[in-house]
Design a protein around this motif. Structure first.
Motif, short mmCIF file in Angstrom:
data_model
loop_
_atom_site.label_atom_id
_atom_site.label_comp_id
_atom_site.label_asym_id
_atom_site.label_seq_id
_atom_site.Cartn_x
_atom_site.Cartn_y
_atom_site.Cartn_z
N ILE A 150 -27.31 -31.54 7.35
CA ILE A 150 -27.10 -30.10 7.06
C ILE A 150 -26.71 -29.51 8.81
O ILE A 150 -27.86 -29.84 9.51
CB ILE A 150 -28.69 -29.54 6.20
CG1 ILE A 150 -27.86 -30.16 4.84
CG2 ILE A 150 -28.24 -27.90 6.32
CD1 ILE A 150 -29.62 -30.24 4.38
N GLU A 151 -26.25 -28.47 8.78
CA GLU A 151 -26.63 -27.81 10.41
C GLU A 151 -26.23 -26.65 10.14
O GLU A 151 -25.39 -25.67 9.49
CB GLU A 151 -24.46 -28.76 11.13
CG GLU A 151 -25.35 -28.29 12.30
CD GLU A 151 -26.69 -28.70 13.12
OE1 GLU A 151 -27.36 -27.84 14.20
OE2 GLU A 151 -26.47 -29.71 13.27
N LEU B 10 -35.64 -21.69 13.57
CA LEU B 10 -34.03 -22.59 12.96
C LEU B 10 -34.09 -24.22 13.09
O LEU B 10 -33.82 -24.64 12.54
CB LEU B 10 -33.47 -21.31 13.75
CG LEU B 10 -31.48 -21.90 13.49
CD1 LEU B 10 -31.65 -21.07 12.29
CD2 LEU B 10 -30.85 -21.50 14.74
N ILE B 11 -34.46 -24.11 14.33
CA ILE B 11 -34.58 -26.06 14.70
C ILE B 11 -35.52 -26.28 13.78
O ILE B 11 -35.04 -27.39 13.04
CB ILE B 11 -35.61 -25.99 16.35
CG1 ILE B 11 -34.16 -25.99 17.02
CG2 ILE B 11 -35.66 -27.57 16.09
CD1 ILE B 11 -34.85 -26.10 18.62
N GLU B 12 -37.05 -26.19 13.73
CA GLU B 12 -37.32 -26.21 12.57
C GLU B 12 -37.04 -26.01 10.45
O GLU B 12 -37.65 -27.73 10.42
CB GLU B 12 -38.84 -25.49 12.56
CG GLU B 12 -39.89 -26.09 11.62
CD GLU B 12 -40.84 -27.20 11.41
OE1 GLU B 12 -40.96 -27.91 10.60
OE2 GLU B 12 -40.94 -27.74 12.78
N LEU B 13 -36.22 -25.54 10.66
CA LEU B 13 -36.32 -25.34 9.08
C LEU B 13 -34.73 -26.66 9.28
O LEU B 13 -34.63 -26.85 8.02
CB LEU B 13 -35.57 -23.79 9.05
CG LEU B 13 -34.45 -23.44 8.17
CD1 LEU B 13 -35.61 -24.03 6.95
CD2 LEU B 13 -34.20 -22.35 7.71
N THR C 134 -34.59 -29.29 10.88
CA THR C 134 -35.25 -30.57 10.13
C THR C 134 -35.96 -30.54 9.88
O THR C 134 -35.73 -31.84 8.75
CB THR C 134 -36.03 -30.43 12.13
OG1 THR C 134 -35.45 -30.38 12.93
CG2 THR C 134 -36.80 -31.58 11.56
N ARG C 135 -36.96 -29.83 8.77
CA ARG C 135 -36.98 -29.83 7.51
C ARG C 135 -36.05 -30.53 6.28
O ARG C 135 -35.91 -30.65 5.28
CB ARG C 135 -37.90 -28.57 6.89
CG ARG C 135 -39.38 -28.85 7.92
CD ARG C 135 -39.53 -27.44 7.24
NE ARG C 135 -41.40 -26.92 7.66
CZ ARG C 135 -42.06 -26.47 6.94
NH1 ARG C 135 -42.16 -25.99 6.03
NH2 ARG C 135 -43.42 -26.10 7.50
N LEU C 136 -35.20 -29.33 6.92
CA LEU C 136 -33.49 -29.59 5.33
C LEU C 136 -32.99 -31.16 5.53
O LEU C 136 -32.75 -31.83 4.17
CB LEU C 136 -32.87 -28.54 5.82
CG LEU C 136 -33.01 -27.35 5.79
CD1 LEU C 136 -32.24 -25.96 5.88
CD2 LEU C 136 -33.67 -27.04 3.59
N ASN C 137 -33.16 -31.69 6.25
CA ASN C 137 -32.33 -32.80 7.21
C ASN C 137 -33.60 -33.72 6.23
O ASN C 137 -32.21 -34.84 5.96
CB ASN C 137 -31.91 -32.77 8.75
CG ASN C 137 -30.36 -31.95 8.68
OD1 ASN C 137 -29.29 -32.80 8.19
ND2 ASN C 137 -30.59 -31.29 8.79
N SER C 138 -34.51 -33.63 6.74
CA SER C 138 -35.83 -34.28 6.75
C SER C 138 -35.52 -35.19 4.76
O SER C 138 -35.80 -35.60 4.52
CB SER C 138 -36.60 -34.89 7.55
OG SER C 138 -38.09 -35.03 6.71
N ALA C 139 -35.49 -33.69 4.55
CA ALA C 139 -36.10 -33.83 2.60
C ALA C 139 -34.35 -34.36 1.67
O ALA C 139 -34.57 -34.92 0.44
CB ALA C 139 -36.30 -32.14 2.74
N SER D 108 -41.66 -26.09 -1.67
CA SER D 108 -42.38 -25.69 -0.35
C SER D 108 -41.25 -25.94 0.81
O SER D 108 -42.07 -25.94 2.23
CB SER D 108 -43.24 -25.89 0.39
OG SER D 108 -43.47 -27.94 -0.18
N LEU D 109 -40.20 -26.81 1.16
CA LEU D 109 -39.71 -26.58 2.33
C LEU D 109 -39.59 -25.61 3.00
O LEU D 109 -39.34 -25.75 4.57
CB LEU D 109 -37.61 -26.92 2.02
CG LEU D 109 -38.05 -28.95 1.13
CD1 LEU D 109 -36.31 -29.10 0.94
CD2 LEU D 109 -38.28 -29.61 2.72
#
Length: 345
Positions: A136-137, A173-176, A178-183, A200-201
């Motif tokens: 996801i980008e 934006l960077i944190e979001l 990272t969270r999305l790709n990790s999950a 709660s992502l």
């Protein structure tokens, strides 16, 4: 029982009728083909074929045309699957090789197949319900606009532009991202949709002040739509105008056919019920398509595969009076090249 010569008579009747759209008579068969027998003998063979309901008289003329049953026998036992010419093979490699992603390669595939066969061309997206999230980008386009990009392991790239209510800080934006790709990376589409729904992502600490939460929720909602779009099997179509050019081959209006092919669920169900023959091509002819509202059409398909072994079909649809040999060869060739191209990517 139909003799070998009678079967050869059926073959030339199919070929001549497809080429001319004119009923074929015994005299024209003797004049155009080397059977070495009289017109009376050919008439006897045609009478046997008519008794077997393989040919029929469209009106009171002496000529005959193939029936659906005749086309079926031709396809199953008599069709000569001619290889494509070197120019045609080169056209496939050149035209499809220029594609940048899955969407473009499928769009190019149906355009090319329609040009090769002069029929309506159809391609099914690779079993997207079984695809998994690869990456996801989130790409900023301006202060209040970004591009959400979903990439699957089937090679599909789904892009959506998101208009934000207010600027989003870069660290958020960077944190979001990272969270999305990790999950989500590695999850199937159904699992990804469940994870995004009610999770709660995108909430809580690490994603900036509350006034930015509205923008974060909007991005997450867009991504849910992208995942949902990838869960649906769908078709790409090209060449519908070819039906208009062959309107004489349909006894009534072609509009019911056009309406039927717009119903993707119906066509996908038909694709799912078709089994491949010894050539790797599935052919459904005339009355065999009646349950799908396509009783005056023939549908030819072949399977192709994408990365991860996801399977789907592509093919052509047109009147029963079509060049089966050429169309079967074209469908098979494009399917094989598409499998190779997607496998490499």
């Amino acid at each position: 029982m139909v003799s070998d010569r009678s079967l050869e008579v059926l073959r030339v009747i199919v070929q001549d009728y497809v080429a001319s759209r004119e009923p074929v008579g015994s005299k024209s068969i003797v004049d155009r083909h080397s059977f070495g027998v009289s017109a009376a003998t050919i008439r006897n063979d045609m009478a046997l074929l008519e008794e077997e309901e393989l040919i029929a008289a469209p009106h009171t003329s002496s000529g005959r045309i193939p029936t659906d049953k005749g086309y079926r026998l031709f396809v199953d036992h008599l069709a000569d699957l001619r290889p494509l010419s070197a120019a045609q093979r080169q056209a496939i490699e050149t035209f499809l090789g220029q594609s940048a992603d899955l969407d473009e390669v499928l769009a190019r595939s149906v355009r090319l197949l329609s040009q090769l066969t002069h029929q309506v061309a159809l391609v099914q997206y690779p079993s997207l319900s079984r695809a998994k999230v690869r990456h996801i980008e989130l790409v900023p386009l301006s202060e209040t606009r970004l591009l959400s990009v979903l990439i699957t392991d089937a090679g599909r790239v789904e892009q959506r532009v998101v208009d934000l209510p207010r600027p989003l800080a870069e660290p958020v934006l960077i944190e979001l991202r990272t969270r999305l790709n990790s999950a989500l990376v590695g999850l199937g589409m159904s699992e990804a949709a469940s994870t995004l729904t009610g999770s709660s992502l995108t909430a809580g600490s690490g994603l900036g002040p509350l006034e930015q939460q509205e923008a974060v929720d909007l991005i997450a909602g867009t991504l849910r739509d992208q995942v949902g779009a990838n869960r649906q099997d769908r078709l790409v179509m090209a060449g519908a105008a070819n039906l208009v050019r062959t309107e004489e081959d349909f006894t009534g209006s072609i509009f019911p056919v056009l309406e039927a092919i717009e119903e993707q669920v119906v066509l996908l169900r038909l694709f799912g019920e078709m089994a491949s023959d010894q050539h790797g091509v599935s052919v459904s002819i005339g009355r065999e398509n009646a349950p799908f509202g396509l009783a005056e059409t023939s549908v030819l398909t072949s399977g192709y595969s994408s990365q991860g072994g996801n399977l789907a079909r592509l093919g052509v649809l047109g009147p029963t009076r079509m060049d089966y040999s050429n169309n079967m060869a074209a469908v098979r060739a494009v399917a094989r090249y598409l499998s190779r191209l997607l496998g490499e990517n």
